[in-house]
Write an enzyme that holds these catalytic residues in place. Structure first.
Site, PDB file in Angstrom:
ATOM      1  N   ASN A 150      95.291   4.464   3.852  1.00 41.38           N
ATOM      2  CA  ASN A 150      94.557   3.395   3.151  1.00 41.38           C
ATOM      3  C   ASN A 150      94.978   3.227   1.691  1.00 41.38           C
ATOM      4  OD1 ASN A 150      93.303   5.889   2.647  1.00 41.38           O
ATOM      5  ND2 ASN A 150      91.401   4.887   2.096  1.00 41.38           N
ATOM      6  N   GLU A 248      89.011  16.151   2.938  1.00 43.27           N
ATOM      7  CA  GLU A 248      88.354  14.930   2.438  1.00 43.27           C
ATOM      8  C   GLU A 248      88.285  13.970   3.612  1.00 43.27           C
ATOM      9  OE1 GLU A 248      86.968  14.599  -0.368  1.00 43.27           O
ATOM     10  OE2 GLU A 248      87.769  16.398  -1.309  1.00 43.27           O
ATOM     11  N   CYS A 282      87.597   4.924   1.466  1.00 39.87           N
ATOM     12  CA  CYS A 282      86.555   5.851   1.949  1.00 39.87           C
ATOM     13  C   CYS A 282      85.287   5.729   1.130  1.00 39.87           C
ATOM     14  CB  CYS A 282      87.087   7.274   1.911  1.00 39.87           C
ATOM     15  SG  CYS A 282      87.757   7.715   0.303  1.00 39.87           S
ATOM     16  N   GLU A 461      88.147  17.947  -4.661  1.00 45.26           N
ATOM     17  CA  GLU A 461      89.408  17.713  -5.355  1.00 45.26           C
ATOM     18  C   GLU A 461      89.084  17.321  -6.799  1.00 45.26           C
ATOM     19  OE1 GLU A 461      91.137  14.716  -2.636  1.00 45.26           O
ATOM     20  OE2 GLU A 461      92.520  16.286  -2.005  1.00 45.26           O
TER      21      GLU A 461
HETATM   22  P1  NDP Z   1      93.648  10.135  10.305  1.00 47.44           P
HETATM   23  O1  NDP Z   1      92.706  11.297  10.357  1.00 47.44           O
HETATM   24  O2  NDP Z   1      93.965   9.451  11.573  1.00 47.44           O
HETATM   25  O3  NDP Z   1      95.031  10.572   9.681  1.00 47.44           O
HETATM   26  C1  NDP Z   1      95.186  11.168   8.415  1.00 47.44           C
HETATM   27  C2  NDP Z   1      96.510  11.913   8.372  1.00 47.44           C
HETATM   28  O4  NDP Z   1      96.452  13.003   9.290  1.00 47.44           O
HETATM   29  C3  NDP Z   1      97.703  11.075   8.815  1.00 47.44           C
HETATM   30  O5  NDP Z   1      98.834  11.470   8.093  1.00 47.44           O
HETATM   31  C4  NDP Z   1      97.818  11.436  10.274  1.00 47.44           C
HETATM   32  O6  NDP Z   1      99.066  11.167  10.824  1.00 47.44           O
HETATM   33  C5  NDP Z   1      97.512  12.922  10.216  1.00 47.44           C
HETATM   34  N1  NDP Z   1      97.096  13.491  11.487  1.00 47.44           N
HETATM   35  C6  NDP Z   1      96.628  12.866  12.595  1.00 47.44           C
HETATM   36  N2  NDP Z   1      96.385  13.766  13.577  1.00 47.44           N
HETATM   37  C7  NDP Z   1      96.694  14.985  13.085  1.00 47.44           C
HETATM   38  C8  NDP Z   1      96.650  16.319  13.606  1.00 47.44           C
HETATM   39  N3  NDP Z   1      96.252  16.575  14.847  1.00 47.44           N
HETATM   40  N4  NDP Z   1      97.030  17.344  12.807  1.00 47.44           N
HETATM   41  C9  NDP Z   1      97.410  17.111  11.537  1.00 47.44           C
HETATM   42  N5  NDP Z   1      97.514  15.868  10.996  1.00 47.44           N
HETATM   43  C10 NDP Z   1      97.138  14.822  11.751  1.00 47.44           C
HETATM   44  O7  NDP Z   1      93.040   9.144   9.218  1.00 47.44           O
HETATM   45  P2  NDP Z   1      93.570   7.697   8.854  1.00 47.44           P
HETATM   46  O8  NDP Z   1      95.002   7.780   8.447  1.00 47.44           O
HETATM   47  O9  NDP Z   1      93.170   6.782   9.953  1.00 47.44           O
HETATM   48  O10 NDP Z   1      92.736   7.386   7.527  1.00 47.44           O
HETATM   49  C11 NDP Z   1      91.474   6.847   7.546  1.00 47.44           C
HETATM   50  C12 NDP Z   1      90.416   7.918   7.388  1.00 47.44           C
HETATM   51  O11 NDP Z   1      90.619   8.627   6.183  1.00 47.44           O
HETATM   52  C13 NDP Z   1      89.018   7.343   7.311  1.00 47.44           C
HETATM   53  O12 NDP Z   1      88.153   8.102   8.109  1.00 47.44           O
HETATM   54  C14 NDP Z   1      88.654   7.535   5.838  1.00 47.44           C
HETATM   55  O13 NDP Z   1      87.274   7.649   5.587  1.00 47.44           O
HETATM   56  C15 NDP Z   1      89.373   8.791   5.504  1.00 47.44           C
HETATM   57  N6  NDP Z   1      89.578   8.880   4.070  1.00 47.44           N
HETATM   58  C16 NDP Z   1      88.851   9.802   3.362  1.00 47.44           C
HETATM   59  C17 NDP Z   1      88.975   9.872   1.996  1.00 47.44           C
HETATM   60  C18 NDP Z   1      88.218  10.905   1.208  1.00 47.44           C
HETATM   61  O14 NDP Z   1      88.607  11.123   0.065  1.00 47.44           O
HETATM   62  N7  NDP Z   1      87.192  11.516   1.735  1.00 47.44           N
HETATM   63  C19 NDP Z   1      89.867   8.970   1.261  1.00 47.44           C
HETATM   64  C20 NDP Z   1      90.581   8.056   2.108  1.00 47.44           C
HETATM   65  C21 NDP Z   1      90.434   8.015   3.462  1.00 47.44           C
HETATM   66  P3  NDP Z   1      99.294   9.768  11.624  1.00 47.44           P
HETATM   67  O15 NDP Z   1      99.279   8.703  10.590  1.00 47.44           O
HETATM   68  O16 NDP Z   1     100.592   9.921  12.287  1.00 47.44           O
HETATM   69  O17 NDP Z   1      98.147   9.658  12.604  1.00 47.44           O
END
Ligand code: NDP
Length: 480
Positions: A150, A248, A282, A461
């Protein structure tokens, strides 16, 4: 077509199996670049490179580490337009937003931690008549950083900057959906003279690369930002290996508007907190609670403003919303709008896809959507949608709104609008979220702790919290 490479041991290299994934431009719905479909073997190479680099980097004076990081930040800043255009193309967000928020913040992250480490002091605890304790903080070793799509470069640098500043070597994976600016960063690192192997960027899928990083026994800490379900998977693997974990995760943030607020300020900020980055932040406030005396007035003004918000291609300077990040994500958001209707909600504005013309006809555009008439505990009001969709709900008392605001499994951020100072303190105190904004939204001081309660995460963080995470404390007692 641009082919992205992994950045391992200071070199831009192809993945071991030489296999690639499609990278899609969401504003047009077309493949525009290829990214490595890396595997465990690529992660292994990255770990070996990091291991080789660790002795040198961890013993490099922090002033010198900081100087290289500032050089990286300066180069990104000098290429601001190029980075912002790339971020927008990869993610679908308006170029203007990437220029104002994403890339400047990536630069700030690097500069902030390059200098914060210079002020990160050791602690000492004197014991009368007994002796003195002093606590050293050394880097952990090799750490893994995994980030979402995002706010791609913004969140990627938010992790790697404190990790590098503290003297760790990093194996990092940006989201496979938005890899481009992390790739550009690797080119900048080479130019800035970051020693080989200090930062390694392995592109690819979460269940391959992310999983391999999480499982690697030589990676001693994982800093992850993403969805709550992925966070749970990572914790399940990393916890029995006794890795340090910073998670996070998702949010379902309340935005509470009392009748005594500054109406215009609350309205214009709520437009941003609802729909900035197509609602894919988020911290966006997706559940809006409005005190009954101003409910109808606020609703009318909010719906009117939302209906006139321009959804357009990212380089349109008038665009308030661009494309959402991918087709599956667009479909997920649309399915939640259907769910809201099934749950008895009324769509006041939006609720549908927007079809642009010409080259953007196949892009993933959604109209910003406001829904009312739902109970606070229905699925639409409890689950994270992560798109341009908000619900509005009236309330009568402070107790009632606090109960509704705190009713979800999430606890990331909340926003409160009131001119009553005592109430502001009281409500802030009772909200179960890691961050509370009063009469504001998304004001960030990088020194403050950032993170969520409940299923929104583990750890914090930001500032010294991040530097504490990326270091190992050792206490030494000396008898006097
Ligand atoms: P995901 O959880 O799908 O993915 C996040 C990252 O983790 C990506 O690089 C993804 O790779 C990787 N990933 C996926 N599966 C695995 C696994 N089994 N083991 C290790 N890594 C893995 O989240 P999104 O990318 O869809 O992002 C959106 C989410 O992030 C929302 O829920 C949002 O709320 C949260 N978010 C939280 C924030 C915070 O600060 N709390 C800030 C911003 C977003 P790949 O892309 O290949 O799937």
């Amino acid at each position: 077509m641009k082919i992205i490479k992994n950045y391992i041991g200071g070199q831009l290299i192809s993945p071991v199996l030489d296999e690639y994934l499609d990278n899609v431009d969401p504003s047009r719905g077309i493949v525009y670049s290829k990214i490595p479909d890396s595997t465990t073997d690529d992660v292994e190479k990255a770990v070996q490179a990091a291991e080789k680099a660790y002795e040198g980097w961890s013993n490099t004076p922090k002033e010198a580490r900081g100087a290289i990081m500032i050089k990286i930040a300066d180069i990104i800043e000098s290429r601001m337009n190029e980075f912002a255009a790339a971020e927008s193309l990869d993610n679908g967000k308006p170029v203007k937003l990437a220029m104002q928020v994403d890339i400047p913040r990536a630069v700030s992250n690097l500069k902030f931690f390059a200098t914060a480490i210079q002020h990160f002091a050791s602690e000492s605890h004197y014991m009368e008549g007994l002796g003195v304790n002093y606590t050293t903080r050394k880097p952990i070793g090799i750490v893994g950083c995994i980030s979402p799509w995002n706010l791609p470069l913004y969140l990627f640098t938010w992790k790697i900057a404190p990790a590098l500043a503290a003297g760790n070597c990093v194996v990092a994976k940006p989201s496979e959906v938005t890899p481009m600016t992390a790739f550009m960063l690797s080119e900048v690192c080479k130019e800035a003279g970051l020693p080989e192997g200090v930062l390694n960027i392995v592109h690819g899928l979460g269940h391959k690369v992310g999983d391999a990083i999480t499982k690697h026994p030589k990676i001693k800490a994982i800093s992850f930002t993403g969805g709550t379900a992925t966070g749970k998977t990572i914790a399940t693997i990393a916890a029995p290996m006794f890795k340090k974990l910073s998670l996070e995760l998702g949010g379902k943030n309340p935005n509470i508007i009392f009748a005594d607020c500054d109406f215009e300020d609350a309205l214009s900020t709520t437009m941003r907190s609802s729909f900035a980055n197509q609602g894919q932040i988020c911290l966006c406030g997706s559940r809006i609670f409005i005190e009954r005396p101003i409910y109808e007035k606020f609703k009318a003004a909010f719906v009117a403003k939302t209906a006139e918000s321009k959804v357009s291609y990212p380089s349109d300077p008038e665009a308030k919303l661009g494309a959402v990040v991918s087709k599956p994500h667009m479909e997920k958001v649309l399915s939640y709008i259907e769910l809201a209707k099934e749950e008895g909600g009324t769509v006041l504005t939006g609720g549908e896809q927007v079809k642009l013309e010409g080259e953007y006809a196949n892009g993933y555009y959604l109209r910003p959507t406001i829904i009312e008439g739902l109970t606070f505990d229905c699925r639409t009001n409890q689950e994270e949608i992560f798109g341009p969709v908000v619900t509005i709900t009236p309330f009568d008392t402070e107790e009632e709104v606090l109960m509704m605001a705190n009713s979800t499994e999430y606890g990331l951020a909340s926003t409160v609008w009131t001119s009553n100072l005592k109430r502001a303190h009281r409500v802030a105190d009772h909200l179960h979220t890691g961050i509370v904004w009063v009469n504001a939204w998304l004001v960030r001081d990088l020194r403050t702790p950032f993170g969520g309660m409940k299923s929104s995460g583990v750890g914090r963080e930001g500032g010294f919290e991040a530097l504490r995470f990326f270091t190992e404390a050792k206490n030494v007692f000396i008898k006097s």
